[in-house]
Every structure is written in structure tokens, then in C-alpha cells.
Scaffold this motif. Structure first.
Motif, mmCIF file in Angstrom:
data_model
loop_
_atom_site.group_PDB
_atom_site.id
_atom_site.type_symbol
_atom_site.label_atom_id
_atom_site.label_comp_id
_atom_site.label_asym_id
_atom_site.label_seq_id
_atom_site.Cartn_x
_atom_site.Cartn_y
_atom_site.Cartn_z
ATOM 1 N N LEU A 57 30.178 -6.600 -7.722
ATOM 2 C CA LEU A 57 31.008 -6.149 -6.619
ATOM 3 C C LEU A 57 31.346 -4.678 -6.800
ATOM 4 C CD1 LEU A 57 33.412 -9.203 -6.422
ATOM 5 C CD2 LEU A 57 31.916 -8.452 -4.583
ATOM 6 N N ASN A 78 23.446 -2.395 -0.165
ATOM 7 C CA ASN A 78 22.577 -3.468 0.327
ATOM 8 C C ASN A 78 21.939 -4.243 -0.809
ATOM 9 O OD1 ASN A 78 22.886 -3.181 3.134
ATOM 10 N ND2 ASN A 78 21.585 -1.356 3.068
ATOM 11 N N ALA A 81 24.537 -6.405 -2.360
ATOM 12 C CA ALA A 81 24.775 -7.596 -1.535
ATOM 13 C C ALA A 81 23.680 -8.622 -1.797
ATOM 14 C CB ALA A 81 24.813 -7.211 -0.059
ATOM 15 N N ARG A 84 24.053 -10.252 -5.276
ATOM 16 C CA ARG A 84 25.187 -11.197 -5.243
ATOM 17 C C ARG A 84 24.765 -12.483 -4.564
ATOM 18 N NH1 ARG A 84 28.521 -6.598 -3.814
ATOM 19 N NH2 ARG A 84 28.397 -7.150 -1.618
ATOM 20 N N ASN A 85 24.015 -12.293 -3.483
ATOM 21 C CA ASN A 85 23.588 -13.447 -2.707
ATOM 22 C C ASN A 85 22.638 -14.346 -3.500
ATOM 23 O OD1 ASN A 85 21.378 -14.308 -0.212
ATOM 24 N ND2 ASN A 85 23.555 -14.801 -0.038
ATOM 25 N N LEU A 98 36.275 -20.197 4.467
ATOM 26 C CA LEU A 98 36.605 -19.752 5.825
ATOM 27 C C LEU A 98 37.251 -20.922 6.567
ATOM 28 C CD1 LEU A 98 33.587 -17.499 6.808
ATOM 29 C CD2 LEU A 98 35.596 -17.014 5.430
ATOM 30 N N TYR A 113 23.060 -15.741 4.801
ATOM 31 C CA TYR A 113 22.793 -14.353 4.436
ATOM 32 C C TYR A 113 21.503 -14.220 3.635
ATOM 33 C CZ TYR A 113 27.335 -13.291 6.278
ATOM 34 O OH TYR A 113 28.389 -13.136 7.120
ATOM 35 N N ARG B 311 40.039 -10.555 4.595
ATOM 36 C CA ARG B 311 39.703 -11.463 3.503
ATOM 37 C C ARG B 311 38.386 -12.178 3.762
ATOM 38 N NH1 ARG B 311 43.537 -13.104 -0.417
ATOM 39 N NH2 ARG B 311 42.580 -14.714 -1.691
ATOM 40 N N GLU B 312 38.237 -12.601 5.021
ATOM 41 C CA GLU B 312 36.976 -13.253 5.394
ATOM 42 C C GLU B 312 35.799 -12.308 5.138
ATOM 43 O OE1 GLU B 312 36.640 -14.649 9.500
ATOM 44 O OE2 GLU B 312 34.499 -14.173 9.397
ATOM 45 N N VAL B 315 35.065 -12.216 1.510
ATOM 46 C CA VAL B 315 34.341 -13.410 1.066
ATOM 47 C C VAL B 315 32.879 -13.307 1.470
ATOM 48 C CG1 VAL B 315 34.123 -15.895 1.339
ATOM 49 C CG2 VAL B 315 36.386 -14.861 1.181
ATOM 50 N N ARG B 316 32.679 -12.948 2.738
ATOM 51 C CA ARG B 316 31.295 -12.846 3.226
ATOM 52 C C ARG B 316 30.501 -11.841 2.395
ATOM 53 N NH1 ARG B 316 30.115 -15.139 8.236
ATOM 54 N NH2 ARG B 316 31.905 -15.937 9.381
ATOM 55 N N LYS B 317 31.162 -10.727 2.073
ATOM 56 C CA LYS B 317 30.457 -9.716 1.282
ATOM 57 C C LYS B 317 30.166 -10.231 -0.117
ATOM 58 C CE LYS B 317 31.123 -5.369 3.396
ATOM 59 N NZ LYS B 317 31.356 -3.966 3.141
ATOM 60 N N ALA B 318 31.153 -10.920 -0.695
ATOM 61 C CA ALA B 318 30.964 -11.426 -2.055
ATOM 62 C C ALA B 318 29.789 -12.387 -2.123
ATOM 63 C CB ALA B 318 32.234 -12.118 -2.528
ATOM 64 N N ILE B 319 29.619 -13.199 -1.093
ATOM 65 C CA ILE B 319 28.532 -14.170 -1.150
ATOM 66 C C ILE B 319 27.239 -13.614 -0.581
ATOM 67 C CG2 ILE B 319 30.072 -16.135 -1.134
ATOM 68 C CD1 ILE B 319 29.380 -16.550 1.762
ATOM 69 N N GLY B 320 27.222 -12.305 -0.298
ATOM 70 C CA GLY B 320 25.923 -11.687 -0.030
ATOM 71 C C GLY B 320 25.718 -11.068 1.338
ATOM 72 N N ALA B 321 26.786 -10.945 2.140
ATOM 73 C CA ALA B 321 26.613 -10.286 3.432
ATOM 74 C C ALA B 321 26.420 -8.787 3.206
ATOM 75 C CB ALA B 321 27.827 -10.524 4.315
ATOM 76 N N THR B 322 25.397 -8.218 3.828
ATOM 77 C CA THR B 322 25.184 -6.774 3.712
ATOM 78 C C THR B 322 26.110 -6.065 4.702
ATOM 79 O OG1 THR B 322 23.453 -6.916 5.349
ATOM 80 C CG2 THR B 322 22.767 -7.003 3.058
ATOM 81 N N ILE B 326 27.577 -7.480 8.501
ATOM 82 C CA ILE B 326 28.991 -7.512 8.901
ATOM 83 C C ILE B 326 29.179 -6.697 10.177
ATOM 84 C CG2 ILE B 326 31.333 -6.794 8.252
ATOM 85 C CD1 ILE B 326 30.504 -9.099 6.566
ATOM 86 N N PRO B 397 34.501 -4.788 -0.918
ATOM 87 C CA PRO B 397 34.694 -6.234 -1.096
ATOM 88 C C PRO B 397 35.844 -6.578 -2.040
ATOM 89 C CG PRO B 397 32.594 -5.488 -2.035
ATOM 90 C CD PRO B 397 33.136 -4.367 -1.234
ATOM 91 N N ILE B 398 36.052 -5.752 -3.068
ATOM 92 C CA ILE B 398 37.114 -6.060 -4.044
ATOM 93 C C ILE B 398 38.488 -5.958 -3.376
ATOM 94 C CG2 ILE B 398 38.153 -5.379 -6.232
ATOM 95 C CD1 ILE B 398 35.353 -4.175 -6.938
ATOM 96 N N LEU B 401 38.936 -8.766 -0.810
ATOM 97 C CA LEU B 401 39.237 -10.080 -1.383
ATOM 98 C C LEU B 401 40.687 -10.171 -1.853
ATOM 99 C CD1 LEU B 401 36.030 -10.851 -3.432
ATOM 100 C CD2 LEU B 401 37.014 -12.266 -1.638
ATOM 101 N N ARG B 402 41.235 -9.023 -2.169
ATOM 102 C CA ARG B 402 42.600 -8.992 -2.678
ATOM 103 C C ARG B 402 43.631 -8.952 -1.535
ATOM 104 N NH1 ARG B 402 42.715 -4.175 -6.328
ATOM 105 N NH2 ARG B 402 41.076 -5.146 -7.564
#
Lengths: 243, 404
Positions: A57, A78, A81, A84-85, A98, A113, B311-312, B315-322, B326, B397-398, B401-402
Motif C-alpha cells: 500500500l 497501477n 494495485a 495487491r490484487n 462493503l 478487479y 473508506r469504501e 477497501v477497493r484500492k487495497a483489494i486491487g482497484a487501480t 475508481i 489507500p492508507i 482505510l483509516r
């Protein structure tokens, strides 16, 4: 086998109002496949920065970070991301599901993603939910689930893309001891299946589940010990605790 | 492509999750698009009704009168000009090579009666049979009056469609007698229904009698207009020539100004154009304003939405959204809200134009305008969504998330 994670001379400095804060100040660390690690340390020790760094991150100010041979410290947003994915499954203290999506949809999200077709996605998501024993609740939304169940959904989400590591930040912090224990059993089981798990915690009894405990203090690794009496019973293997 | 469909789906579910807010936000766009389309419909309707009115005036007909239709002279100046004379007609016809037909027209308002029936406030025009060539007029039944009737001052009358209806409901008026004051006229013809001129004067609420008769019974003096049909290929030349002939007939010295006016359909056109620009300009201004206001509403709500869902996003970024995925998600959200608004506005405008068509004046919603409305609302959506989506895409993202 190549090292899973290799940190060398890793530094992360923040500029807070002209003052340099050294959150991580020269960390060297190697993590192998199928390790069960806990990272401990008091607040302000750099534990969170460490986790963000391992979780891709954040990028280091100085030093190198190799993840299965990929140079993370050189990556742009990118690429970060994407890694991470593909390679990291996050489990958060506050679950971070969510709220408007069902359990199944939440688990499916990382696969979205990853650009996986819908049918395949749902299939993977269901398998992941099966692993945490929640198939019967998959069409419920987070607010219809208990804390322990929510965290299990979050673990399923972390598992969905079949990541190289599962990175859990205080996964039992928001749970009562019973659900917390159940969650730890899930992690133990996942470890036995061959997953690599990194727990960030300040609870010693949680850390005891891991086979190796890394103590962080003032941005440096203070102690890196192998826990032979780990609760997750597995035949002891030689740990490479040096860096 | 695949990623786009997923972003679209996410945007849709976000809108669905906040239905009321989306609906209220889109109201601004609905109003804006409604304004655009209704304004367009109005102008295109106005255009068509103007063109229809213009068909009463031929392009190749010059209307000589004492005053300009849209002139700026003072009234006393015009009043002091000498009246036009019937005799000019023959002179113009013999001296100009461009004149095809010419008819003097003089007019007054009368009441026409028949037994107990009365048609009030009818414009009665005295003219010659050549009027049939200069005016764009068809006889529905019977005939127009003849040269002979004009010369002898026979009391015959051609009545307009509405007059015929008022006096002879379900009867054939041809050959019947009507009275103007104490004078008895024989109806020889009825003109076809024509409608209103610029929505003001009914062309059916009038009657025509021979000029000879008019002068004998009513007046030899007073207001007169000469309608001159000229060669349609030489309208400008004809105008110059007729001006010269008229100056000669009026006995004007070279330094004197014209004491007559040669009017054309173009005068109306010019007048209409300036009016259209004024209406269109005001319309565009109001429309753009309302769309801008609508767009600001969208932008505002998108900023709120990004803030709320920090926050959403984390989360999306943490799990891999570029960042771009977004960005796409939020941009699509703004776009969809606007597109929906544009669609609703368009449907409402369609309904409005049908109502206007039925009760006020002919109008339809052109397809091009409907497409413009949708495109315009998409553009508003994209512009309004850009800044909030960009902010969302760039969130750390950090931090996200916080965020509590």
C-alpha cells in the motif's frame, strides 16, 4: 524456492511539518512460503507502516522490497494495485466489507478487479466462502451477520484471488474472545493448507498462534524469534530467521 | 470492455443504493434539458408557423404602400405623403418589363349581415381580378369576380371561409344575398381556408369586392396598397425599376426622398430573424445557466459521495482497484445520473411539445434535438463528474482505510 518476501535496508520517512519521522529505519527481513508470522510492537513502533509496506500500500523512501522476484519499490500505483490484487489478501480489524453488497458480492470484488468473467468469479467466491464455512450465509449483507461471520467473509474475500500471502491487521481486535478464537482457528487451518499468513497484533496470545514472531520497536526489528510451541500444530520445520 | 461493464454495474448499484438522492440531484439536469428541448421545439415550431404565414406573401410580390412595414419614420411624415392611386397600376404595367401582374388593394372593416346572422369586424378589400395572381389564394367554391364586374361596379362579393361558415352554416352561399350596411351583394365565391397570418390576423375572416364597386359605394380616397407580382428571377432589378417609375409618377426631384415604400416578404424575414436571435439568445442563456446549475449540483453530490465512501474507496484500492477503475466508477455514476436526467427531461419535453402542438401552435420535438439533449446531458455529467472522480482516484489507500 525463491524468497517470498525480501526487504533490504527498508526505510520509510515521513515529513510531518518539517520534522522527519522515521517510521521504518532500515529493516531487513526475509519471509518464505508457508510461514505463519506475527508482527508485534507497541503503537508508534512502525508496525502499521511495516504492514502497509508488506501489503504494497506504500512504497519505501529507501531500500528494496522484492515480492516473489518483483521489485515492489519501483512500482507505480497501477502496478501496486495489480500486485495487491494478485498476491495479497487483506484482513482488517474492522472487516471493511462493503455494506450494500452481499457476502458473496464482497468476496467476488477482488476478482472483479482481476478482470475475471462473472461466472468464474462467482464460482471462486463460493469456493472461498466454503473454506470459511459460510456457504449458507452468502446471500446475507454484512449487517445481517455477526462479527465473527463478517470477519470470515473478509477472510474469504482475502482468499478469493488465491494470494501468496494473507495479511491480517488485528483480525480479532473487534471480536469477543469466542469469535476471536474461531477466527484464529480459521487462520491456523489456512496455514496448514499451505498458505502464508502474516498477523499484525499486539496481543501475545494471538501472536502465539504463529510460528515466528517479529517484534518491532522504533522502526527497527528488535527481535525475530521462532515459536516452537505454536498453537497451530504442524511438524516443526527449520525457520530461516536471518536476514 | 469488460472493466467498463463492471464499472457501469458498480455505478448503477451505487445510484440504486441512493435512489432519492440521485433523483433529487438529477432534477437540476431534468430542468436544464427540459429547457433546452422545449426552447428548441418552440423555435422550430415558430419557424414552421412563420414559414406558413410567409406563404401568404409571395417572395416575388412587391407591396407598394405609403409606409414601410418595419420602418422608423415618424407617423406625421407618412401621413403627409400623398395617397397611392389606382392609375399607377396601369402605368407600372406598361412601363416596367418585370411586372407580371398588379392589383390595387384598399380596405375597410365592416359588418356583413344576412337575415338575422351577422359577421362583425370583417376586413373587406376592394381589388381587381388580378389579385388572384398577386395573392396566394384559392377559391373553394364559386368564382372570383371579373373584369367586367369591376368596371361596372357590380355588387358581387367573394367571402372568406370563416365568414361563409358564420353566415351560411350548412348552406351553399353561392348566389345568396348578403348586406353590408344597406347595400346588397351577391356571393359569387368562397375562398379556401387559409389560417392566421403570424398567428395574428385571420385570413379567413375577410371578404373581397371589386375595386370599382368599392369606390362607388365606400370611398375613392384613403389607404391603398399596390400588390405587384414581378419576374421571380429579377426581383432586385424589378424593385429598382419600380422605384424609378414610382418616383417619376410622384414627380419627385432627385434630391427628394421616396414618399412611398416598396415592401417585401424579406422585411418580415429580417424582422423575424432578429426576433429569433433575441428569443434564441435568451433561451440559450437561460438553458446554459440551468444546465450549469444542474451540473454544479451533480458535482457537489459527487464530492459528497466520494467523501462518504472514502473508506469504501480505500477497501477497493487495497483489494486491487487501480486509480483508473475508481475514476471510471465515479465518472460513470455522474454520467448515469445526468443521462437519466436528460432522458427524463426529454420525455417531459416530448409531452410538453405534444401539449403545445395541441393547444398553442404546431410543434414537434425533432429527433436531432432529442439526440442533442442526451449528448448535452452526458457532457454535463462528464464535466461535473471529472473533479470528484479524480479526487477519488487519487486518494491514498492508507489514509482512506483509516478514514472514519
Amino acid at each position: 524456492m525463491a524468497d517470498l518476501i525480501k526487504l533490504s535496508g527498508l526505510k520509510r520517512y515521513y515529513d510531518v511539518g518539517g520534522e522527519i519521522v522515521k517510521a521504518l529505519d532500515g529493516v531487513d527481513l526475509v519471509i518464505n512460503h508457508n510461514e505463519y508470522i506475527s508482527i508485534m510492537g507497541p503503537s508508534g513502533s512502525g508496525k502499521s507502516t511495516m504492514m502497509n509496506m508488506i501489503g504494497c500500500l506504500d512504497t519505501p523512501t529507501e531500500g528494496t522490497y522484492e515480492f516473489e522476484g518483483e521489485q515492489v519499490h519501483e512500482m507505480d500505483d497501477n502496478q501496486l494495485a495489480s500486485i495487491r490484487n494478485r498476491k495479497i489478501g487483506f484482513v482488517f480489524q474492522t472487516f471493511n466489507l462493503l455494506p450494500k453488497l452481499t457476502a458473496l458480492r464482497n468476496v467476488e470484488l477482488p476478482l472483479v478487479y482481476a478482470n475475471i468473467p462473472r461466472d468464474e468469479r462467482l464460482e471462486h467466491a463460493k469456493i472461498a466462502l466454503e473454506k470459511v464455512d459460510l456457504t449458507d450465509r452468502m446471500h446475507h449483507k454484512p449487517n445481517e451477520l455477526s462479527g465473527g461471520q463478517r470477519q470470515r467473509v473478509a477472510i474469504a474475500r482475502a482468499l478469493a484471488t488465491n494470494p501468496s500471502i494473507i495479511l491480517a491487521d488485528e483480525p480479532t481486535g473487534n471480536l469477543d474472545s469466542k469469535s476471536g478464537g474461531e477466527i484464529m482457528e480459521v487462520f491456523d487451518a489456512l496455514f496448514k493448507e499451505g498458505n502464508t499468513i502474516i498477523l499484525v497484533t499486539h496481543e501475545a496470545y494471538i501472536a502465539k498462534h504463529a510460528h515466528r514472531t517479529i517484534h518491532i520497536l522504533d522502526g527497527c526489528i528488535e527481535e525475530d524469534i521462532v515459536n516452537h510451541k505454536s498453537k497451530a500444530r504442524k511438524k516443526p520445520r527449520k525457520q530461516k530467521a536471518t536476514a | 470492455m469488460f472493466a467498463y461493464i463492471e464499472s457501469l454495474r458498480m455505478a448503477l448499484s451505487a445510484i440504486w443504493g441512493n435512489k432519492l438522492r440521485a433523483a433529487l440531484t438529477t432534477l437540476g439536469i431534468i430542468i436544464g434539458i427540459l429547457a433546452v428541448t422545449l426552447m428548441g421545439t418552440l423555435i422550430s415550431g415558430l419557424d414552421r408557423s412563420f414559414e406558413k404565414s410567409m406563404s401568404f406573401l409571395g417572395r416575388d410580390v412587391l407591396y407598394i404602400a405609403k409606409h414601410e412595414w418595419f420602418g422608423e419614420q415618424e407617423w406625421w411624415e407618412i401621413r403627409n405623403r400623398p395617397d397611392l392611386k389606382v392609375a399607377y397600376v396601369e402605368k407600372l404595367k406598361s412601363q416596367s418589363k418585370y411586372v407580371k401582374a398588379a392589383a390595387p388593394v384598399t380596405m375597410r372593416t365592416v359588418n356583413i349581415t344576412r337575415e338575422d346572422e351577422m359577421a362583425m369586424g370583417i376586413n373587406i378589400a376592394g381589388t381587381t381580378p388580378e389579385y388572384m395572381q398577386t395573392a396566394f389564394l384559392n377559391i373553394e367554391s364559386g368564382r372570383f369576380f371579373t373584369e367586367g364586374e369591376d368596371r361596372s361596379g357590380t355588387r358581387v362579393i367573394v367571402i372568406g371561409y370563416d365568414v361563409a361558415n358564420a353566415l351560411f352554416e350548412n348552406e351553399n352561399p353561392i348566389g345568396e344575398k348578403v348586406k353590408i350596411g344597406n347595400y346588397v351583394f351577391r356571393v359569387v365565391g368562397v375562398t379556401e381556408k387559409q389560417g392566421k397570418f403570424l398567428g395574428l390576423f385571420s385570413m379567413d375572416n375577410r371578404a373581397l369586392i371589386p375595386l370599382g364597386t368599392y369606390q362607388r359605394l365606400f370611398s375613392r380616397r384613403g389607404w391603398m396598397r399596390l400588390d405587384i407580382k414581378v419576374d421571380e428571377n429579377h426581383i432586385a432589378d424589378a424593385k429598382d425599376e419600380i422605384t424609378a417609375i414610382m418616383r417619376n409618377l410622384r414627380g419627385l426631384h432627385p434630391e427628394e426622398k421616396n414618399d412611398f415604400a416598396i415592401n417585401q416578404q424579406d422585411a418580415f424575414r429580417q424582422q423575424y430573424q432578429t426576433m429569433k436571435i433575441a428569443i434564441g439568445g435568451t433561451g440559450i442563456f437561460i438553458t446554459v445557466l440551468s444546465l450549469v446549475v444542474g451540473g454544479i449540483g451533480i458535482m457537489n453530490i459527487m464530492f459528497v459521495s466520494v467523501k462518504e465512501r472514502t473508506r469504501e474507496i480505500g477497501v477497493r484500492k487495497a483489494i486491487g482497484a487501480t486509480p483508473s477503475s475508481i475514476m471510471r466508477q465515479f465518472l460513470f455514476e455522474a454520467l448515469l445520473i445526468c443521462l437519466f436526467g436528460g432522458f427524463v427531461g426529454m420525455v417531459m419535453a416530448l409531452g410538453g411539445s405534444i401539449l403545445i402542438d395541441k393547444y398553442i401552435f404546431p410543434s414537434t420535438l425533432p429527433v436531432s434535438l432529442a439526440i442533442t439533449a442526451l449528448v448535452l446531458s452526458s457532457v454535463v455529467g462528464l464535466i461535473a463528474g471529472l473533479a470528484p472522480s479524480f479526487r477519488a482516484a487519487r486518494l491514498d489507500p492508507i489514509e482512506a482505510l483509516r478514514y472514519e
